[in-house]
Scaffold this motif. Structure first.
Motif, short mmCIF file in Angstrom:
data_model
loop_
_atom_site.label_atom_id
_atom_site.label_comp_id
_atom_site.label_asym_id
_atom_site.label_seq_id
_atom_site.Cartn_x
_atom_site.Cartn_y
_atom_site.Cartn_z
N TYR A 174 0.86 -1.19 0.00
CA TYR A 174 0.00 0.00 0.00
C TYR A 174 0.89 1.23 0.00
O TYR A 174 1.88 1.31 0.74
CB TYR A 174 -0.91 0.02 1.23
CG TYR A 174 -1.78 1.26 1.29
CD1 TYR A 174 -2.96 1.35 0.56
CD2 TYR A 174 -1.40 2.37 2.06
CE1 TYR A 174 -3.76 2.49 0.61
CE2 TYR A 174 -2.18 3.50 2.12
CZ TYR A 174 -3.36 3.57 1.38
OH TYR A 174 -4.14 4.69 1.42
N ARG A 197 0.85 5.69 -0.18
CA ARG A 197 0.04 6.90 0.01
C ARG A 197 0.90 8.14 -0.20
O ARG A 197 2.01 8.23 0.34
CB ARG A 197 -0.58 6.92 1.41
CG ARG A 197 -1.63 8.02 1.62
CD ARG A 197 -2.30 7.85 2.97
NE ARG A 197 -3.32 8.85 3.22
CZ ARG A 197 -4.59 8.76 2.85
NH1 ARG A 197 -4.99 7.67 2.17
NH2 ARG A 197 -5.46 9.70 3.13
N LYS A 244 0.92 12.56 -0.58
CA LYS A 244 0.23 13.83 -0.34
C LYS A 244 1.13 14.99 -0.72
O LYS A 244 2.27 15.10 -0.25
CB LYS A 244 -0.18 13.97 1.13
CG LYS A 244 -0.97 15.24 1.42
CD LYS A 244 -2.37 15.17 0.80
CE LYS A 244 -3.24 16.37 1.20
NZ LYS A 244 -2.90 17.58 0.43
N THR A 295 -5.21 13.60 -1.88
CA THR A 295 -4.28 12.51 -1.59
C THR A 295 -4.32 11.43 -2.67
O THR A 295 -5.38 11.09 -3.20
CB THR A 295 -4.62 11.88 -0.23
OG1 THR A 295 -4.54 12.89 0.77
CG2 THR A 295 -3.67 10.75 0.11
N ASP A 330 -3.18 7.36 -3.66
CA ASP A 330 -2.77 6.10 -3.07
C ASP A 330 -2.83 4.97 -4.09
O ASP A 330 -3.50 5.08 -5.13
CB ASP A 330 -3.58 5.76 -1.81
CG ASP A 330 -5.04 5.47 -2.11
OD1 ASP A 330 -5.46 5.63 -3.28
OD2 ASP A 330 -5.77 5.06 -1.19
#
Length: 353
Positions: free
Chosen positions: A331, A333, A335, A341, A343
């Motif tokens: 995973y 992510r 920003k 955001t 992902d």
């Protein structure tokens, strides 16, 4: 380490134009590569989510051939040809329009005493330092450090030049690497622009790599005056003329956990005002069963002509089915300042040959 299938090619006297009784040099050719595909979903910065089957989850898929000929006295002639491909579509290259042998394409000489010299398209030392000192290595899907160093941040203008220009392979280049000196090696590269009217448009850089026991460290630097072709930086941002970048990295393997750390500084020289980026990455790799848990966090702040902050993290598990095959789940992510955001998550399989 990649497991390679080796086979020898006999050097026939007739084919080489040798007369009877002449000594034949020993040569070899190696065929190798890896296939990596994954399934999951991606939401890029400022965009909607897309589901699918994609290529290059943990590593970019490629195949290659390399060979050498023993010239005697510790000297060898060497060559390497490596091409990227996308197994989800069967297309060549990392993207449409990419070079065929985009990973490496060079010929050179290698000596036990003075090192090696390679001419052609070479992987710059800075890229090698970037991927060796973060736990997700060269993943353009899940590695925070690769995103901060080589992939855009979704912004335009000076704010959008968050990482390096110049690609991870340099055309028309010459690279020199020293032999191993007690765990220390040095690498130097120069890329020529090769366009009339653009004198001084070039790329150059180098690195130091040190591996000793459980500890490893690197220092890398590069300066580029064009991206894909001489004169094109100005088309990215008006007045953009040069980019310099430096990186420090280190790892230490405690057995129960391997620690990774990197610091990076990038300066974009722009006539209307320079943009400078400071940041780095911290990561871990923890052996669990026949695989490892991977985690990484990267932060970059750009100031000057643009003020942008980027925070990125990723976690994953890479499970070894054999020495050549692994499966993984991860995973990611991302920003960037005021953008929504981003992902990515998915599972994949990688097979090496």
């Amino acid at each position: 380490m990649q497991l390679k299938r080796r086979f020898s090619l006999a050097v026939l006297a007739a084919a080489a134009g040798l007369t009877a009784g002449a000594a034949q040099a020993q040569s070899s050719v190696t065929l190798y590569g890896q296939v990596d595909a994954w399934a999951g979903a991606t939401k890029n910065l400022g965009q909607d989510r897309a589901w699918g089957v994609n290529s290059g989850g943990m590593s970019t898929s490629y195949w290659g051939m390399k060979g050498s000929e023993d010239l005697g006295n510790g000297l060898k002639a060497i060559f390497t040809l490596e091409a990227f491909f996308r197994p989800d579509t069967g297309k060549s290259g990392r993207f449409d329009g990419d070079h065929f042998f985009a990973r490496n394409s060079f010929v050179g000489l290698q000596s036990n005493s003075w090192g090696s010299i390679k001419l052609g398209r070479n992987t710059p030392p800075y890229f090698v330092s970037t991927i060796l000192f973060n736990p997700f290595i060269d993943s353009y899907t899940f590695s925070p450090m690769v995103f901060h160093t080589y992939l855009g941040n979704g912004r335009s203008g000076a704010a959008g030049i968050s990482g390096l220009v110049g690609d991870s392979g340099w055309d028309n280049s010459i690279m020199y690497s020293t032999p191993d000196m007690g765990g220390l090696t040095a690498n130097l590269i120069y890329g020529a622009g090769e366009q009339a009217g653009h004198n001084g448009q070039n790329k150059w850089g180098g690195s130091l790599l040190y591996f000793r026991g459980n500890f490893a460290a690197t220092a890398a630097f590069q300066q580029v005056r064009y991206d894909g072709a001489p004169g094109d930086l100005n088309s990215l941002v008006a007045g953009f003329s040069r980019q310099t970048a430096g990186q420090l990295g280190a790892t230490y393997d405690f057995g129960v956990v391997k620690l990774y750390g990197q610091y990076q500084y990038i300066k974009n020289t722009i006539s209307t005002g320079d943009a400078k980026s400071n940041g780095g990455q911290l990561g871990v790799s923890i052996p669990v069963g026949p695989g490892a848990v991977l985690a990484s966090y990267a932060y970059t702040k750009t100031s000057g002509a643009a003020d942008v902050k980027r925070n990125t993290w990723a976690v994953g598990y890479d499970y070894s089915l054999s020495k050549r095959t692994d499966v993984y789940a991860a995973y990611f992510r991302d920003k960037v300042s005021d953008l929504s955001t981003a992902d990515t998550f998915g599972v994949g399989i990688r097979a090496k040959f």
